[in-house]
Design a protein around this motif. Structure first.
Motif, PDB file in Angstrom:
ATOM      1  N   LEU A 167       0.852  -1.180   0.000  1.00  0.00           N
ATOM      2  CA  LEU A 167       0.000   0.000   0.000  1.00  0.00           C
ATOM      3  C   LEU A 167       0.889   1.231   0.000  1.00  0.00           C
ATOM      4  O   LEU A 167       1.938   1.243   0.644  1.00  0.00           O
ATOM      5  CB  LEU A 167      -0.918   0.013   1.223  1.00  0.00           C
ATOM      6  CG  LEU A 167      -1.979  -1.087   1.275  1.00  0.00           C
ATOM      7  CD1 LEU A 167      -2.736  -1.032   2.598  1.00  0.00           C
ATOM      8  CD2 LEU A 167      -2.938  -0.974   0.105  1.00  0.00           C
ATOM      9  N   GLU A 168       0.452   2.260  -0.726  1.00  0.00           N
ATOM     10  CA  GLU A 168       1.224   3.503  -0.826  1.00  0.00           C
ATOM     11  C   GLU A 168       0.468   4.618  -0.095  1.00  0.00           C
ATOM     12  O   GLU A 168      -0.745   4.773  -0.272  1.00  0.00           O
ATOM     13  CB  GLU A 168       1.383   3.875  -2.306  1.00  0.00           C
ATOM     14  CG  GLU A 168       2.149   5.172  -2.512  1.00  0.00           C
ATOM     15  CD  GLU A 168       2.186   5.546  -3.976  1.00  0.00           C
ATOM     16  OE1 GLU A 168       3.005   4.980  -4.711  1.00  0.00           O
ATOM     17  OE2 GLU A 168       1.373   6.405  -4.366  1.00  0.00           O
ATOM     18  N   PHE A 169       1.213   5.358   0.708  1.00  0.00           N
ATOM     19  CA  PHE A 169       0.649   6.467   1.466  1.00  0.00           C
ATOM     20  C   PHE A 169       1.444   7.730   1.176  1.00  0.00           C
ATOM     21  O   PHE A 169       2.668   7.699   1.114  1.00  0.00           O
ATOM     22  CB  PHE A 169       0.693   6.170   2.968  1.00  0.00           C
ATOM     23  CG  PHE A 169      -0.173   5.004   3.355  1.00  0.00           C
ATOM     24  CD1 PHE A 169      -1.488   5.201   3.717  1.00  0.00           C
ATOM     25  CD2 PHE A 169       0.330   3.711   3.336  1.00  0.00           C
ATOM     26  CE1 PHE A 169      -2.294   4.124   4.060  1.00  0.00           C
ATOM     27  CE2 PHE A 169      -0.456   2.635   3.677  1.00  0.00           C
ATOM     28  CZ  PHE A 169      -1.781   2.839   4.036  1.00  0.00           C
ATOM     29  N   THR A 170       0.743   8.832   0.977  1.00  0.00           N
ATOM     30  CA  THR A 170       1.365  10.137   0.790  1.00  0.00           C
ATOM     31  C   THR A 170       0.917  11.011   1.954  1.00  0.00           C
ATOM     32  O   THR A 170      -0.281  11.256   2.122  1.00  0.00           O
ATOM     33  CB  THR A 170       0.960  10.762  -0.559  1.00  0.00           C
ATOM     34  OG1 THR A 170       1.346   9.863  -1.604  1.00  0.00           O
ATOM     35  CG2 THR A 170       1.655  12.104  -0.760  1.00  0.00           C
ATOM     36  N   ASP A 171       1.878  11.419   2.766  1.00  0.00           N
ATOM     37  CA  ASP A 171       1.593  12.200   3.971  1.00  0.00           C
ATOM     38  C   ASP A 171       0.495  11.536   4.817  1.00  0.00           C
ATOM     39  O   ASP A 171      -0.421  12.184   5.310  1.00  0.00           O
ATOM     40  CB  ASP A 171       1.205  13.635   3.617  1.00  0.00           C
ATOM     41  CG  ASP A 171       2.371  14.409   3.016  1.00  0.00           C
ATOM     42  OD1 ASP A 171       3.534  14.054   3.304  1.00  0.00           O
ATOM     43  OD2 ASP A 171       2.122  15.360   2.243  1.00  0.00           O
ATOM     44  N   GLY A 172       0.578  10.198   4.937  1.00  0.00           N
ATOM     45  CA  GLY A 172      -0.350   9.449   5.775  1.00  0.00           C
ATOM     46  C   GLY A 172      -1.685   9.116   5.140  1.00  0.00           C
ATOM     47  O   GLY A 172      -2.524   8.473   5.770  1.00  0.00           O
ATOM     48  N   GLN A 173      -1.907   9.547   3.892  1.00  0.00           N
ATOM     49  CA  GLN A 173      -3.171   9.279   3.203  1.00  0.00           C
ATOM     50  C   GLN A 173      -2.961   8.206   2.137  1.00  0.00           C
ATOM     51  O   GLN A 173      -1.979   8.251   1.389  1.00  0.00           O
ATOM     52  CB  GLN A 173      -3.694  10.555   2.523  1.00  0.00           C
ATOM     53  CG  GLN A 173      -3.924  11.709   3.480  1.00  0.00           C
ATOM     54  CD  GLN A 173      -4.999  11.402   4.500  1.00  0.00           C
ATOM     55  OE1 GLN A 173      -6.103  11.001   4.157  1.00  0.00           O
ATOM     56  NE2 GLN A 173      -4.673  11.568   5.777  1.00  0.00           N
ATOM     57  N   LEU A 174      -3.882   7.255   2.034  1.00  0.00           N
ATOM     58  CA  LEU A 174      -3.794   6.209   1.022  1.00  0.00           C
ATOM     59  C   LEU A 174      -3.800   6.832  -0.370  1.00  0.00           C
ATOM     60  O   LEU A 174      -4.674   7.646  -0.688  1.00  0.00           O
ATOM     61  CB  LEU A 174      -4.976   5.238   1.155  1.00  0.00           C
ATOM     62  CG  LEU A 174      -5.007   4.094   0.138  1.00  0.00           C
ATOM     63  CD1 LEU A 174      -3.859   3.112   0.390  1.00  0.00           C
ATOM     64  CD2 LEU A 174      -6.355   3.368   0.199  1.00  0.00           C
ATOM     65  N   THR A 175      -2.817   6.462  -1.204  1.00  0.00           N
ATOM     66  CA  THR A 175      -2.751   6.991  -2.565  1.00  0.00           C
ATOM     67  C   THR A 175      -2.542   5.908  -3.621  1.00  0.00           C
ATOM     68  O   THR A 175      -2.601   6.193  -4.817  1.00  0.00           O
ATOM     69  CB  THR A 175      -1.636   8.048  -2.703  1.00  0.00           C
ATOM     70  OG1 THR A 175      -0.407   7.495  -2.207  1.00  0.00           O
ATOM     71  CG2 THR A 175      -1.976   9.313  -1.940  1.00  0.00           C
ATOM     72  N   GLY A 176      -2.287   4.667  -3.217  1.00  0.00           N
ATOM     73  CA  GLY A 176      -2.078   3.618  -4.213  1.00  0.00           C
ATOM     74  C   GLY A 176      -1.772   2.293  -3.562  1.00  0.00           C
ATOM     75  O   GLY A 176      -1.823   2.133  -2.348  1.00  0.00           O
ATOM     76  N   GLY A 177      -1.426   1.343  -4.429  1.00  0.00           N
ATOM     77  CA  GLY A 177      -1.057   0.021  -3.950  1.00  0.00           C
ATOM     78  C   GLY A 177      -1.548  -1.058  -4.877  1.00  0.00           C
ATOM     79  O   GLY A 177      -2.194  -0.802  -5.896  1.00  0.00           O
ATOM     80  N   SER A 178      -1.243  -2.289  -4.526  1.00  0.00           N
ATOM     81  CA  SER A 178      -1.699  -3.438  -5.297  1.00  0.00           C
ATOM     82  C   SER A 178      -1.551  -4.687  -4.436  1.00  0.00           C
ATOM     83  O   SER A 178      -0.830  -4.688  -3.446  1.00  0.00           O
ATOM     84  CB  SER A 178      -0.889  -3.599  -6.588  1.00  0.00           C
ATOM     85  OG  SER A 178       0.453  -3.921  -6.284  1.00  0.00           O
ATOM     86  N   PHE A 179      -2.264  -5.740  -4.838  1.00  0.00           N
ATOM     87  CA  PHE A 179      -2.052  -7.030  -4.199  1.00  0.00           C
ATOM     88  C   PHE A 179      -2.424  -8.131  -5.171  1.00  0.00           C
ATOM     89  O   PHE A 179      -3.214  -7.942  -6.095  1.00  0.00           O
ATOM     90  CB  PHE A 179      -2.817  -7.169  -2.877  1.00  0.00           C
ATOM     91  CG  PHE A 179      -4.319  -7.210  -2.998  1.00  0.00           C
ATOM     92  CD1 PHE A 179      -4.988  -8.423  -3.096  1.00  0.00           C
ATOM     93  CD2 PHE A 179      -5.062  -6.041  -2.982  1.00  0.00           C
ATOM     94  CE1 PHE A 179      -6.371  -8.464  -3.187  1.00  0.00           C
ATOM     95  CE2 PHE A 179      -6.443  -6.079  -3.070  1.00  0.00           C
ATOM     96  CZ  PHE A 179      -7.103  -7.295  -3.176  1.00  0.00           C
ATOM     97  N   ALA A 180      -1.788  -9.280  -4.988  1.00  0.00           N
ATOM     98  CA  ALA A 180      -2.052 -10.459  -5.800  1.00  0.00           C
ATOM     99  C   ALA A 180      -2.530 -11.580  -4.889  1.00  0.00           C
ATOM    100  O   ALA A 180      -2.078 -11.691  -3.749  1.00  0.00           O
ATOM    101  CB  ALA A 180      -0.790 -10.891  -6.539  1.00  0.00           C
ATOM    102  N   ILE A 181      -3.456 -12.393  -5.404  1.00  0.00           N
ATOM    103  CA  ILE A 181      -3.927 -13.531  -4.636  1.00  0.00           C
ATOM    104  C   ILE A 181      -3.575 -14.826  -5.365  1.00  0.00           C
ATOM    105  O   ILE A 181      -3.525 -14.878  -6.585  1.00  0.00           O
ATOM    106  CB  ILE A 181      -5.438 -13.462  -4.319  1.00  0.00           C
ATOM    107  CG1 ILE A 181      -6.289 -13.375  -5.573  1.00  0.00           C
ATOM    108  CG2 ILE A 181      -5.748 -12.314  -3.401  1.00  0.00           C
ATOM    109  CD1 ILE A 181      -7.779 -13.415  -5.305  1.00  0.00           C
ATOM    110  N   ASP A 182      -3.296 -15.837  -4.570  1.00  0.00           N
ATOM    111  CA  ASP A 182      -2.915 -17.157  -5.055  1.00  0.00           C
ATOM    112  C   ASP A 182      -4.190 -17.973  -5.260  1.00  0.00           C
ATOM    113  O   ASP A 182      -4.763 -18.491  -4.306  1.00  0.00           O
ATOM    114  CB  ASP A 182      -1.998 -17.821  -4.031  1.00  0.00           C
ATOM    115  CG  ASP A 182      -1.633 -19.244  -4.383  1.00  0.00           C
ATOM    116  OD1 ASP A 182      -1.991 -19.715  -5.483  1.00  0.00           O
ATOM    117  OD2 ASP A 182      -0.977 -19.898  -3.549  1.00  0.00           O
TER     118      ASP A 182
END
Length: 190
Positions: free
Chosen positions: A51-66
């Motif tokens: 997960l990506e946070f900019t100044d503590g706020q969620l701004t992006g990310g990704s996840f993969a599932i098996d």
């Protein structure tokens, strides 16, 4: 003087961006599918994510599932084994050919309450990518972020048509509804 002002302005407007890896053991995805005569539910393991946070706020990310980790939890024994095998077969998710599904966040907008976001993302299942939108809640506890979301998907968007009343006639009580739910909890590493 100009250089000092430029440096001050740059420091003032520099955002702190942090990418935090997901703790796959502490995170989970649960699923629920519906049919005329009831429903089934289970789990799928998260393979990796961040997960990506900019100044503590969620701004992006990704996840993969098996996808090979898909389990049924509402039944046991031979019934569970049969259902899991069928869901992994080419009738449904074709896990042998498509072992991973992925969600990549493309846009995040605050919903006006701290920790509440409207997320746009690209989800890929069976090599088909669709844009989806959903709400998520992010909290911070003991140095880790916890992001939760309830996502509703239409399986036919990903060429999963087995038992679909949208594509086959006269299924009666064998009809399996097109929409299914994913409940996602991502916990980041501390």
């Amino acid at each position: 003087m100009f250089k000092s002002l430029l440096l001050f302005t740059t420091l003032l407007f520099t955002a702190t961006v942090v990418t935090v890896p997901v703790d796959t053991a502490g995170s989970q995805v649960t699923w629920k599918g519906y049919k005329v005569t009831g429903s089934h539910e289970g789990t799928i393991a998260i393979q990796q994510g961040d997960l990506e946070f900019t100044d503590g706020q969620l701004t992006g990310g990704s996840f993969a599932i098996d996808m090979s980790s898909l389990k049924a939890t509402d039944i046991t024994g031979q019934g569970a084994t049969k259902l899991e095998g069928h869901l992994k077969s080419d009738d449904f998710f074709g896990v042998a050919n498509y072992p991973t599904a992925k969600l990549t966040i493309t846009n995040v907008v605050s919903r006006g309450t701290p920790g509440e976001y409207r997320v746009t993302g690209d989800i890929t299942i069976k090599e088909t990518t669709k844009e989806i939108r959903f709400n998520t809640n992010v909290t911070e506890s003991n140095g880790a972020y916890v992001a939760t979301a309830d996502i509703k998907l239409d399986r036919t968007d990903f060429d999963v048509r087995y038992g679909s009343g949208s594509f086959f006639d006269n299924l009666g009580d064998k009809t399996i509804y097109d929409e299914f739910d994913l409940n996602v909890t991502l916990v980041t590493k501390q």
